[in-house]
Design an enzyme around this catalytic site. Structure first.
Site, PDB file in Angstrom:
ATOM      1  CE  LYS A 167      -5.650  -8.628  -2.731  1.00 48.52           C
ATOM      2  NZ  LYS A 167      -5.830  -8.042  -0.997  1.00 48.52           N
TER       3      LYS A 167
ATOM      4  CE  LYS B 231     -12.133  -3.297  -1.072  1.00 55.28           C
ATOM      5  NZ  LYS B 231     -13.199  -3.868   0.193  1.00 55.28           N
TER       6      LYS B 231
ATOM      7  CE  LYS C 269      -4.235  -1.852   2.066  1.00 56.64           C
ATOM      8  NZ  LYS C 269      -4.980  -1.436   2.959  1.00 56.64           N
TER       9      LYS C 269
HETATM   10  P1  TYM Z   1     -10.995  -6.284   3.381  1.00 53.16           P
HETATM   11  O1  TYM Z   1     -11.875  -5.464   3.065  1.00 53.16           O
HETATM   12  O2  TYM Z   1      -9.608  -5.952   2.444  1.00 53.16           O
HETATM   13  O3  TYM Z   1     -11.494  -7.547   2.603  1.00 53.16           O
HETATM   14  C1  TYM Z   1     -11.803  -8.259   3.736  1.00 53.16           C
HETATM   15  C2  TYM Z   1     -11.614 -10.071   3.555  1.00 53.16           C
HETATM   16  O4  TYM Z   1     -11.844 -10.215   1.627  1.00 53.16           O
HETATM   17  C3  TYM Z   1     -10.908 -11.101   1.757  1.00 53.16           C
HETATM   18  N1  TYM Z   1     -10.689 -10.902   0.362  1.00 53.16           N
HETATM   19  C4  TYM Z   1     -10.191 -11.995  -0.671  1.00 53.16           C
HETATM   20  N2  TYM Z   1     -10.073 -12.968  -0.525  1.00 53.16           N
HETATM   21  C5  TYM Z   1      -9.959 -14.393  -1.376  1.00 53.16           C
HETATM   22  N3  TYM Z   1      -9.360 -13.897  -2.200  1.00 53.16           N
HETATM   23  C6  TYM Z   1      -9.719 -12.521  -2.194  1.00 53.16           C
HETATM   24  N4  TYM Z   1      -8.527 -12.508  -4.059  1.00 53.16           N
HETATM   25  C7  TYM Z   1      -9.324 -11.728  -1.606  1.00 53.16           C
HETATM   26  N5  TYM Z   1      -9.030 -10.240  -1.573  1.00 53.16           N
HETATM   27  C8  TYM Z   1     -10.243  -9.666  -0.462  1.00 53.16           C
HETATM   28  C9  TYM Z   1      -9.771 -10.589   2.550  1.00 53.16           C
HETATM   29  O5  TYM Z   1      -9.190 -11.421   3.474  1.00 53.16           O
HETATM   30  C10 TYM Z   1     -10.824  -9.975   4.090  1.00 53.16           C
HETATM   31  O6  TYM Z   1     -10.676 -11.142   4.428  1.00 53.16           O
HETATM   32  N6  TYM Z   1      -8.035  -5.775   6.817  1.00 53.16           N
HETATM   33  C11 TYM Z   1      -9.508  -6.827   6.732  1.00 53.16           C
HETATM   34  C12 TYM Z   1     -10.614  -5.864   7.456  1.00 53.16           C
HETATM   35  C13 TYM Z   1     -10.436  -6.446   9.231  1.00 53.16           C
HETATM   36  C14 TYM Z   1     -10.534  -7.114   9.590  1.00 53.16           C
HETATM   37  C15 TYM Z   1     -10.433  -6.903  11.095  1.00 53.16           C
HETATM   38  C16 TYM Z   1     -10.405  -9.004   9.429  1.00 53.16           C
HETATM   39  C17 TYM Z   1     -10.132  -4.777  10.195  1.00 53.16           C
HETATM   40  N7  TYM Z   1     -10.558  -5.683  11.229  1.00 53.16           N
HETATM   41  C18 TYM Z   1     -10.888  -7.696  12.303  1.00 53.16           C
HETATM   42  C19 TYM Z   1     -10.248  -9.686  10.519  1.00 53.16           C
HETATM   43  C20 TYM Z   1     -10.497  -9.415  11.991  1.00 53.16           C
HETATM   44  C21 TYM Z   1      -9.423  -6.994   5.261  1.00 53.16           C
HETATM   45  O7  TYM Z   1      -8.631  -6.670   4.733  1.00 53.16           O
HETATM   46  O8  TYM Z   1     -10.323  -6.209   5.165  1.00 53.16           O
END
Ligand code: TYM
Length: 336
Positions: free
Chosen positions: A199, A202, A116
């Site tokens: 990967k 979005k 990032k």
């Molecule tokens: P975020 O919003 O980036 O992603 C949400 C979830 O989607 C999963 N993910 C994927 N899984 C499979 N293939 C992909 N291409 C893919 N892209 C994203 C992410 O692994 C995530 O599970 N940091 C977290 C948000 C968060 C969180 C937490 C998660 C904040 N606090 C506490 C667990 C526990 C995140 O990246 O969200």
């Protein structure tokens, strides 16, 4: 009969734009599946979202939409706690305490921070570096034993475990040390349709790489039709040698519930054209009822608001217990 005490589970998704089928397959889809077995707590991680620039009006809209999407994906507010992270101030409060046991070296080594920082070179802020400490606070506040996430969050979970262990060692048993619930098959990492070495994300500048949960049928079919495969014509699951085809098989498997072996058999001898069309149709068919339910919920904003408000009260009650314990352990004078 002895009743088994359910353990707690926490996860969150950022309202930082459209949610993709990668987020759904890797994480959100499992949220509803786990709600009978665990005390589930799910948040819209708006505090995390602002570590990269967000347009305020869009952030507000995306927060409401993500809450509606959670509900549309079958997460039942009678069984789970659903809330918006910024509504429960304990997340920031605990992350401050955890900051005092987290080291800049371990935070600057995080892959997501490095990625990032490179991508948002004009806005490498402290929040971006501190992101995993806030995430640890999210999880540890609820004494979560399990955290369902995609593979990209594995490193952050390791750090959460390290911080929990470090705090427990220094101040005495306080936090449950959580485990990740990361899918074993490649569903934990859905790849871009345009470049299967990356990967699905979005924030990809190429919109052909991702499919959002709100995407219309024609666009879904078009993106799958254009999906990158390879030059031979065999439909076989082999992520190393055939990443594009394997990714499509994984998506098909996730949306149909059929085993990967059955998916391979179903397409044996068929051409890539038919295969890609079938995957696109399946995804479009699966998303249609979720989209309809989400639209219905958004037309009843008062209901969605009531779910998040009740969720915040319930989350606050749980979070306060852990936070009080932490404050006591570190030596804050309570005034009582
Ligand atoms: P975020 O919003 O980036 O992603 C949400 C979830 O989607 C999963 N993910 C994927 N899984 C499979 N293939 C992909 N291409 C893919 N892209 C994203 C992410 O692994 C995530 O599970 N940091 C977290 C948000 C968060 C969180 C937490 C998660 C904040 N606090 C506490 C667990 C526990 C995140 O990246 O969200």
């Amino acid at each position: 009969m002895e009743e088994k005490v359910k353990s707690s589970l926490f996860s969150a998704v950022q309202p930082s734009g459209a949610v993709t089928i990668g987020n759904y397959i890797g994480a959100i889809r499992n949220f509803a599946r786990l709600q009978d077995e665990y005390n589930c707590i799910y948040a819209v991680a708006d505090l995390h979202a602002i570590t990269v620039k967000q347009e305020p009006a869009a952030l507000r809209r995306n927060t409401l939409e993500l809450m509606a999407l959670f509900l549309a994906c079958g997460i039942d507010p009678k069984k789970c706690i659903l809330f918006v992270q910024s509504h429960v101030s304990a997340h920031c409060e605990l992350s401050w305490v955890l900051n005092t046991i987290a080291y800049p070296g371990e935070l600057s080594r995080m892959t997501q921070f490095k990625d990032k920082s490179a991508k948002h070179a004009e806005n490498v802020n402290m929040g971006l570096m501190d992101y995993p400490v806030l995430m640890a606070a999210d999880i540890l506040l609820y004494q979560a034993a399990l955290v369902p996430v995609g593979a990209d969050q594995k490193q952050h979970l390791e750090l959460t475990r390290d911080l929990a262990i470090r705090f427990n060692n220094r101040f005495g048993q306080t936090f449950t040390v959580p485990e990740g619930y990361i899918l074993k098959d490649s569903g934990a990492r859905i790849m871009s349709l345009a470049d299967p070495s990356r990967k699905m994300s979005k924030s990809d500048e190429n919109p052909n790489g991702f499919v959002t949960m709100g995407e219309d049928r024609d666009s879904i079919l078009r993106k799958f039709k254009r999906a990158v495969t390879d030059s031979d014509s065999e439909i076989r699951y082999d992520p190393e040698a055939k990443p594009g085809v394997s990714n499509l098989l994984t998506i098909y498997h996730a949306f149909t519930g059929k085993s990967l072996a059955d998916c391979e058999r179903e397409f044996a001898g068929k051409g890539y054209g038919d295969f890609k069309a079938a995957v696109g149709e399946t995804v479009a068919d699966a998303l249609a009822p979720i989209q309809a339910e989400k639209a219905r919920l958004l037309a009843d904003k008062a209901y969605v608001n009531s779910v998040m408000n009740e969720g915040a009260s319930a989350a606050f009650r749980l979070a306060r217990k852990t936070l009080s314990k932490v404050y006591r352990k570190v030596g804050f004078y309570s005034g009582e």
